[in-house]
Design a protein around this motif. Structure first.
Motif, PDB file in Angstrom:
ATOM      1  N   ILE A   1      57.034 139.547  -1.296  1.00 41.57           N
ATOM      2  CA  ILE A   1      56.990 138.675  -2.478  1.00 41.57           C
ATOM      3  C   ILE A   1      56.297 139.411  -3.610  1.00 41.57           C
ATOM      4  CG2 ILE A   1      56.082 136.514  -3.409  1.00 41.57           C
ATOM      5  CD1 ILE A   1      56.417 135.285  -0.659  1.00 41.57           C
ATOM      6  N   LYS A   2      56.976 139.505  -4.749  1.00 42.54           N
ATOM      7  CA  LYS A   2      56.458 140.255  -5.892  1.00 42.54           C
ATOM      8  C   LYS A   2      55.569 139.398  -6.783  1.00 42.54           C
ATOM      9  CE  LYS A   2      59.542 142.732  -7.932  1.00 42.54           C
ATOM     10  NZ  LYS A   2      60.700 143.084  -8.806  1.00 42.54           N
ATOM     11  N   ASN A   3      56.059 138.225  -7.186  1.00 38.36           N
ATOM     12  CA  ASN A   3      55.317 137.343  -8.086  1.00 38.36           C
ATOM     13  C   ASN A   3      55.478 135.894  -7.640  1.00 38.36           C
ATOM     14  OD1 ASN A   3      54.246 139.148 -10.184  1.00 38.36           O
ATOM     15  ND2 ASN A   3      56.408 139.521 -10.683  1.00 38.36           N
ATOM     16  N   VAL A   4      54.494 135.070  -7.992  1.00 38.20           N
ATOM     17  CA  VAL A   4      54.554 133.630  -7.725  1.00 38.20           C
ATOM     18  C   VAL A   4      54.045 132.903  -8.959  1.00 38.20           C
ATOM     19  CG1 VAL A   4      53.697 131.716  -6.320  1.00 38.20           C
ATOM     20  CG2 VAL A   4      54.214 133.911  -5.235  1.00 38.20           C
ATOM     21  N   THR A   5      54.758 131.839  -9.340  1.00 36.39           N
ATOM     22  CA  THR A   5      54.342 131.043 -10.490  1.00 36.39           C
ATOM     23  C   THR A   5      54.800 129.605 -10.278  1.00 36.39           C
ATOM     24  OG1 THR A   5      54.352 130.952 -12.920  1.00 36.39           O
ATOM     25  CG2 THR A   5      56.448 131.449 -11.836  1.00 36.39           C
ATOM     26  N   SER A   6      54.579 128.760 -11.274  1.00 41.72           N
ATOM     27  CA  SER A   6      55.033 127.365 -11.192  1.00 41.72           C
ATOM     28  C   SER A   6      55.395 126.875 -12.577  1.00 41.72           C
ATOM     29  CB  SER A   6      53.948 126.469 -10.576  1.00 41.72           C
ATOM     30  OG  SER A   6      52.871 126.320 -11.481  1.00 41.72           O
ATOM     31  N   GLY A   7      56.123 125.758 -12.622  1.00 39.65           N
ATOM     32  CA  GLY A   7      56.504 125.168 -13.894  1.00 39.65           C
ATOM     33  C   GLY A   7      56.986 123.753 -13.709  1.00 39.65           C
ATOM     34  N   SER A   8      57.122 123.033 -14.816  1.00 40.44           N
ATOM     35  CA  SER A   8      57.631 121.661 -14.744  1.00 40.44           C
ATOM     36  C   SER A   8      59.138 121.644 -14.521  1.00 40.44           C
ATOM     37  CB  SER A   8      57.287 120.901 -16.027  1.00 40.44           C
ATOM     38  OG  SER A   8      57.849 121.543 -17.161  1.00 40.44           O
ATOM     39  N   THR A   9      59.800 122.769 -14.774  1.00 37.34           N
ATOM     40  CA  THR A   9      61.223 122.885 -14.509  1.00 37.34           C
ATOM     41  C   THR A   9      61.560 124.360 -14.343  1.00 37.34           C
ATOM     42  OG1 THR A   9      63.436 122.264 -15.313  1.00 37.34           O
ATOM     43  CG2 THR A   9      61.854 123.012 -16.957  1.00 37.34           C
ATOM     44  N   TYR A  10      62.812 124.649 -14.038  1.00 41.10           N
ATOM     45  CA  TYR A  10      63.247 126.036 -13.905  1.00 41.10           C
ATOM     46  C   TYR A  10      64.729 126.127 -14.256  1.00 41.10           C
ATOM     47  CZ  TYR A  10      65.113 124.550  -9.342  1.00 41.10           C
ATOM     48  OH  TYR A  10      65.803 123.907  -8.339  1.00 41.10           O
ATOM     49  N   PRO A  11      65.219 127.299 -14.601  1.00 37.43           N
ATOM     50  CA  PRO A  11      66.620 127.432 -15.022  1.00 37.43           C
ATOM     51  C   PRO A  11      67.590 127.016 -13.926  1.00 37.43           C
ATOM     52  CG  PRO A  11      65.367 129.388 -15.630  1.00 37.43           C
ATOM     53  CD  PRO A  11      64.479 128.565 -14.748  1.00 37.43           C
ATOM     54  N   GLY A  12      68.598 126.261 -14.332  1.00 35.52           N
ATOM     55  CA  GLY A  12      69.630 125.838 -13.400  1.00 35.52           C
ATOM     56  C   GLY A  12      69.647 124.345 -13.158  1.00 35.52           C
ATOM     57  N   ILE A  13      68.553 123.644 -13.441  1.00 40.18           N
ATOM     58  CA  ILE A  13      68.516 122.194 -13.257  1.00 40.18           C
ATOM     59  C   ILE A  13      68.354 121.532 -14.620  1.00 40.18           C
ATOM     60  CG2 ILE A  13      67.549 122.387 -10.941  1.00 40.18           C
ATOM     61  CD1 ILE A  13      64.841 121.551 -12.110  1.00 40.18           C
TER      62      ILE A  13
ATOM     63  N   ASP B   1      52.132 134.034 -15.362  1.00 44.85           N
ATOM     64  CA  ASP B   1      53.097 134.888 -14.653  1.00 44.85           C
ATOM     65  C   ASP B   1      54.508 134.296 -14.636  1.00 44.85           C
ATOM     66  OD1 ASP B   1      50.926 136.581 -13.956  1.00 44.85           O
ATOM     67  OD2 ASP B   1      50.520 135.372 -12.175  1.00 44.85           O
ATOM     68  N   TYR B   2      54.767 133.221 -15.383  1.00 43.59           N
ATOM     69  CA  TYR B   2      56.101 132.627 -15.382  1.00 43.59           C
ATOM     70  C   TYR B   2      57.131 133.612 -15.933  1.00 43.59           C
ATOM     71  CZ  TYR B   2      59.576 128.844 -15.717  1.00 43.59           C
ATOM     72  OH  TYR B   2      60.691 128.046 -15.556  1.00 43.59           O
ATOM     73  N   PHE B   3      56.796 134.249 -17.059  1.00 45.32           N
ATOM     74  CA  PHE B   3      57.738 135.193 -17.676  1.00 45.32           C
ATOM     75  C   PHE B   3      57.948 136.413 -16.785  1.00 45.32           C
ATOM     76  CE2 PHE B   3      56.453 133.565 -22.125  1.00 45.32           C
ATOM     77  CZ  PHE B   3      57.271 132.456 -21.953  1.00 45.32           C
ATOM     78  N   GLU B   4      56.853 136.911 -16.185  1.00 46.40           N
ATOM     79  CA  GLU B   4      56.971 138.092 -15.328  1.00 46.40           C
ATOM     80  C   GLU B   4      57.805 137.778 -14.082  1.00 46.40           C
ATOM     81  OE1 GLU B   4      54.296 136.871 -16.593  1.00 46.40           O
ATOM     82  OE2 GLU B   4      53.255 138.421 -17.754  1.00 46.40           O
ATOM     83  N   THR B   5      57.625 136.561 -13.539  1.00 44.08           N
ATOM     84  CA  THR B   5      58.339 136.186 -12.316  1.00 44.08           C
ATOM     85  C   THR B   5      59.836 136.039 -12.564  1.00 44.08           C
ATOM     86  OG1 THR B   5      56.369 135.021 -11.519  1.00 44.08           O
ATOM     87  CG2 THR B   5      58.465 134.486 -10.454  1.00 44.08           C
ATOM     88  N   LEU B   6      60.201 135.416 -13.687  1.00 45.26           N
ATOM     89  CA  LEU B   6      61.608 135.149 -13.952  1.00 45.26           C
ATOM     90  C   LEU B   6      62.261 136.193 -14.856  1.00 45.26           C
ATOM     91  CD1 LEU B   6      60.534 132.289 -12.960  1.00 45.26           C
ATOM     92  CD2 LEU B   6      62.461 131.361 -14.220  1.00 45.26           C
TER      93      LEU B   6
ATOM     94  N   ALA C   1      58.949 131.829  -6.407  1.00 45.65           N
ATOM     95  CA  ALA C   1      58.525 133.111  -5.837  1.00 45.65           C
ATOM     96  C   ALA C   1      59.629 134.144  -6.020  1.00 45.65           C
ATOM     97  CB  ALA C   1      58.197 132.955  -4.351  1.00 45.65           C
ATOM     98  N   ASN C   2      59.287 135.249  -6.677  1.00 49.38           N
ATOM     99  CA  ASN C   2      60.233 136.348  -6.885  1.00 49.38           C
ATOM    100  C   ASN C   2      60.104 137.359  -5.740  1.00 49.38           C
ATOM    101  OD1 ASN C   2      60.461 139.189  -9.053  1.00 49.38           O
ATOM    102  ND2 ASN C   2      62.134 138.031  -8.170  1.00 49.38           N
ATOM    103  N   LEU C   3      61.228 137.634  -5.070  1.00 52.05           N
ATOM    104  CA  LEU C   3      61.215 138.489  -3.890  1.00 52.05           C
ATOM    105  C   LEU C   3      61.507 139.940  -4.258  1.00 52.05           C
ATOM    106  CD1 LEU C   3      63.274 136.221  -1.450  1.00 52.05           C
ATOM    107  CD2 LEU C   3      60.834 136.135  -1.973  1.00 52.05           C
ATOM    108  N   ARG C   4      61.014 140.833  -3.410  1.00 53.66           N
ATOM    109  CA  ARG C   4      61.361 142.240  -3.544  1.00 53.66           C
ATOM    110  C   ARG C   4      62.102 142.742  -2.308  1.00 53.66           C
ATOM    111  NH1 ARG C   4      55.493 143.169  -3.610  1.00 53.66           N
ATOM    112  NH2 ARG C   4      55.755 144.082  -5.671  1.00 53.66           N
ATOM    113  N   THR C   5      62.640 141.805  -1.515  1.00 59.32           N
ATOM    114  CA  THR C   5      63.352 142.157  -0.300  1.00 59.32           C
ATOM    115  C   THR C   5      64.629 141.341  -0.196  1.00 59.32           C
ATOM    116  OG1 THR C   5      63.253 142.164   2.119  1.00 59.32           O
ATOM    117  CG2 THR C   5      62.032 140.447   1.000  1.00 59.32           C
ATOM    118  N   ASN C   6      65.621 141.881   0.504  1.00 58.11           N
ATOM    119  CA  ASN C   6      66.870 141.158   0.768  1.00 58.11           C
ATOM    120  C   ASN C   6      66.904 140.550   2.172  1.00 58.11           C
ATOM    121  OD1 ASN C   6      68.086 141.683  -1.764  1.00 58.11           O
ATOM    122  ND2 ASN C   6      68.673 143.738  -1.073  1.00 58.11           N
ATOM    123  N   ASP C   7      65.814 140.727   2.904  1.00 55.62           N
ATOM    124  CA  ASP C   7      65.726 140.167   4.251  1.00 55.62           C
ATOM    125  C   ASP C   7      65.272 138.710   4.137  1.00 55.62           C
ATOM    126  OD1 ASP C   7      65.515 139.630   6.909  1.00 55.62           O
ATOM    127  OD2 ASP C   7      63.909 141.082   7.333  1.00 55.62           O
ATOM    128  N   TYR C   8      66.208 137.843   3.724  1.00 54.48           N
ATOM    129  CA  TYR C   8      65.859 136.464   3.422  1.00 54.48           C
ATOM    130  C   TYR C   8      65.430 135.681   4.667  1.00 54.48           C
ATOM    131  CZ  TYR C   8      68.077 137.490  -1.046  1.00 54.48           C
ATOM    132  OH  TYR C   8      68.401 138.049  -2.251  1.00 54.48           O
TER     133      TYR C   8
END
Length: 812
Positions: free
Chosen positions: A504-516, A545-550, A640-647
């Protein structure tokens, strides 16, 4: 006589097995396609029909007379006082009611405890409603009384499915369910259970909560402003005999009188209008709809395509019947000599056609039944072919109509032969029959080519949307909803624990996120301007860290950081918001924006500018957007922004962290790219159905072409034999037999391409971001059409060319 016709029909079918199979199978495939599509259309048309007095129920919506953004659409919900004001001021209103979909509560946590065991899960589509909701809307209750179910505060009405998940086989009435919300846990008493199997509504509710409660109830009561917090869906049931048009005309004086001061204080002008409850699902596409609605245009398109597929099958019948007219010409001649009247022959041939249609229907029912589960899975329906009387009425009518339509031209064509000419071996109208056959083949392939071009263009458009740069990174982003008070309290602990994971590279939170969907907004105005110059700007309350995460790109200023402790009054805007406010991107950082809310004047300072981005998909233009630290619930979603493809591994480890920190709270996740892709679900579904119809149309058209080419080869078998004896090559004979059909396909291409381009260009215009129909799409469509036709025709041509011609000439 009728028995004789049956015998003749049977003998003709058995004598010409290949042509009979082509006709019956082609009709069966066309009918099966229509059966599935009629089932789907009837399902889509059935929304909100279960409500008693549905013709008297309307939703109140509004449109902004003075648009704050050029791309603003009408709004599906209104302010809280509207409903009861209508009841007081307008005599046509028998009963108003409201529904509240609270912002950021996409999911709610439901918990039931018994004997020390806790059954808990997140559930979507829970709505707060007024106590008289079931006096307006009709739901079939299996437990409890609909009219009194919501009279008590903190009452809960749940669906059958929720009742089974929570209580199993126990009686759910009067059971206490804990509703976990970000601001606390609240006890609700189950007062009713409704049957969700037979409810089709634009309100896809899984449960209803009484609006009088100890969580949002106090906030609801305090909503007395007529212009703000337009998140209440207002419905009215009019008195019997009331004129809806007269009622609607009274809405503008009503809103001007009641809300005039509140609207003027905000610098806006609104106009109310009504929507019939039965029209909302298929005809409404407003901002802030309760859920994704259907689309009447899609039904027209799919219904038309299914109809044309059936027409193609009927054309096959016409062409093959008239093409083989020589085989039955002597039968017609002898019958006429023996005294048969023309109308008797017409009835005979029409009867044969209807018999073939019913044979095709039997095969179509088998095909449709086998395909129904797959079709349901794709369309997300739960339809069954044998529980819709209206469907079978349509199918019976369709079958008879198909039989008559398919047979009417061959019947008149064959019955018009003159006995003397026929018995002498001459068909005087053979040329006209050939021309009509070719015209019908052209029509078939015009439809098929239009569908091929549609598939190519739609797939390219959806691929373009999927790969378009959005202004942020939607890939490798896990979303965890923080929809309970315990989880919100543990956010920082969970964030710290997740960041220890190397995947996991970054973690943040928000009242909403892109796509909804995001309905939180505020009216802002710039320095030197007034409330009359407000700009409607969407809001997102975010953590560091919202901008860095997304991956949002700052083009000026800075983002939010722990280093700046006074950021509660700061705001970061996108370029569109800066321009709408009248500022310049290069000089806006450091300037102020203002908003007036509930009598207070507030100031926010611009500390950063972010590059434009598409937050809710590419259908709409980019809207003004603001990131802040005050307005909204910052801890609605963890990202949470991932740095791996092993989901698989990372999800397992994330779940372990979650369960360790939030025991007893279900672990629920989604991926941002999947959530974003849901914005295009309707078009993807339409694309798949158009692709299915295209394959069916091509299959049926090729069956007809196969039959005609076989007949053409049979008619010229002596000519082919002579040419072979005189030294003609296989290639030259194949070219000879194929060329007539290829000319027909070229004519179809010349008609279909402009027609397809016109309609597809109009469809693409519905996207703010779209491709253009390029030359290679046209070329690909042409090549596919020619190759399909050439393959179909060449098969019979090659077979005729390599046949032993000595046998064919020996009979001469």
């Amino acid at each position: 006589m009728f028995r004789n016709y049956i015998k003749i029909a049977y003998r003709n079918l058995s004598r010409n097995k290949v042509f009979s199979f082509i006709n019956i199978f082609g009709l069966a495939v066309g009918l099966a396609t229509c059966i599935l599509m009629i089932s789907y259309i009837l399902s889509e048309l059935g929304y909100d029909k279960q409500n008693l007095n549905a013709d008297r129920i309307y939703r109140i919506a509004y449109k902004a007379v003075k648009k704050l953004n050029p791309n603003d659409k009408s709004w599906a919900s209104t302010a809280a006082p509207i409903a009861w004001g209508l009841k007081t001021d307008i005599p046509e209103v028998e009963q108003p009611t409201r529904l509240l979909k609270f912002p950021s509560l996409h999911k709610m946590l439901l918990k039931y405890e018994l004997a020390g065991k806790t059954n808990s899960f997140y559930e979507t589509n829970g709505y707060y409603v007024d106590s008289n909701f079931f006096q307006v809307f009709t739901y079939e209750f299996v437990n409890g009384n609909a009219l009194s179910a919501l009279k008590e505060p903190n009452s809960l009405v749940i669906s059958n499915e929720i009742a089974r998940k929570l209580f199993g086989n126990e009686n759910p009435l009067n059971k206490i369910v804990v509703i976990g919300l970000p601001y606390g846990n609240f006890n609700y008493t189950v007062r009713g259970v409704f049957d969700d199997q037979h409810v089709k509504s634009h309100i896809p509710a899984h449960f209803f909560l009484s609006m009088r409660n100890n969580d949002v109830g106090t906030w609801v009561v305090n909503q007395t402003n007529w212009a703000t917090n337009n998140i209440f869906y207002t419905y009215v049931k009019l008195k019997e005999g009331s004129n809806p048009a007269t009622f609607e005309k009274k809405l503008q004086p009503f809103i001007d009188h009641r809300a005039g001061n509140d609207l003027k204080a905000m610098g806006i002008v609104r106009q109310l209008f009504i929507q019939p409850i039965q029209d909302i699902y298929l005809h409404s596409d407003l901002d802030n709809e309760i859920a994704t609605n259907g689309n009447i245009t899609h039904l027209y398109v799919l219904g038309s395509i299914a109809f044309f597929v059936l027409i193609i099958a009927c054309i096959n019948f016409m062409n093959l019947s008239t093409a083989r007219s020589m085989k039955r010409a002597k039968e017609v001649g002898i019958r006429k000599v023996m005294g048969a009247e023309k109308k008797m022959l017409i009835w005979q041939f029409l009867g044969e056609s209807v018999i073939m249609s019913f044979l095709a229907l039997l095969l179509a029912i088998v095909l449709a039944s086998l395909l129904q589960p797959l079709f349901n899975s794709y369309t997300q329906k739960n339809d069954h072919l044998f529980n819709r009387p209206a469907l079978w009425f349509c199918i019976a009518s369709l079958t008879v109509g198909t039989g008559i339509f398919s047979g009417i031209y061959p019947a008149f064509y064959l019955s018009s032969f003159k006995p003397i000419s026929v018995l002498k071996g001459k068909l005087l109208n053979n040329f006209s029959g050939s021309v009509i056959r070719k015209g019908l083949v052209v029509f078939q392939f015009v439809i098929s080519i239009c569908l091929i071009l549609s598939v190519v263009v739609i797939e390219q458009q959806l691929s373009y949307l999927d790969n378009q740069q959005l202004g942020f990174n939607k890939n490798q982003q896990i979303i965890l909803p923080l929809q309970s008070q315990e989880v919100v309290k543990n956010y920082q602990v969970l964030k710290t624990d997740l960041l220890k994971n190397p995947g996991i590279k970054n973690v943040t939170s928000g009242s909403t996120y892109p796509g909804i969907a995001n309905i939180e907004d505020m009216l802002f105005y710039a320095e030197g301007k007034s409330i009359n110059d407000v700009v409607d700007i969407a809001l997102n309350n975010i953590d560091n860290d919202y901008f860095e995460t997304l991956g949002f790109k700052l083009i000026a200023g800075r983002g939010f950081s722990r280093e700046f402790t006074a950021d509660s009054g700061s705001v970061i805007l996108n370029e569109v918001a800066i321009k709408a406010l009248g500022y310049d991107v290069h000089t806006a950082v450091g300037k102020n924006i203002y908003y007036d809310f509930q009598g207070s004047h507030n100031t926010m300072r611009i500390v950063g500018i972010v590059r434009n981005f598409n937050f809710e998909g590419l259908y709409n233009a980019i809207k003004p957007f603001a990131f802040n630290r005050v307005l909204g619930n910052r801890y609605s979603y963890l990202i949470a922004n991932l740095r791996t493809n092993d989901y698989r591994t990372i999800l397992k480890e994330t779940e372990q962290s979650w369960n360790r920190i939030n025991p007893g709270i279900p672990f629920v996740y989604s991926f941002m790219d999947k959530d974003f892709q849901k914005n295009y679900e309707k078009d993807q579904r339409i694309s798949g159905l158009v692709g299915y119809f295209t394959l069916i149309a091509i299959l049926i058209a090729c069956l007809g072409l196969f039959g005609l080419s076989a007949f053409a080869a049979e008619q010229r078998i002596k000519e082919i034999g002579i040419r072979k004896v005189l030294g003609a090559s296989v290639l030259s004979i194949v070219s000879l037999l194929s060329m007539d059909f290829i000319r027909i396909i070229f004519i179809a291409i010349c008609i279909a391409l402009p027609l397809g381009w016109y309609f597809l260009d109009g469809w693409l215009a519905g996207f703010n971001y779209h491709i253009h129909i390029n030359w290679w799409m046209i070329t690909l469509t042409c090549l596919l059409s020619i190759c399909i036709a050439l393959f179909t025709v060449s098969f019979q041509a090659i077979k005729a060319a390599i046949t032993n011609q000595v046998k064919n000439l020996r009979s001469e």
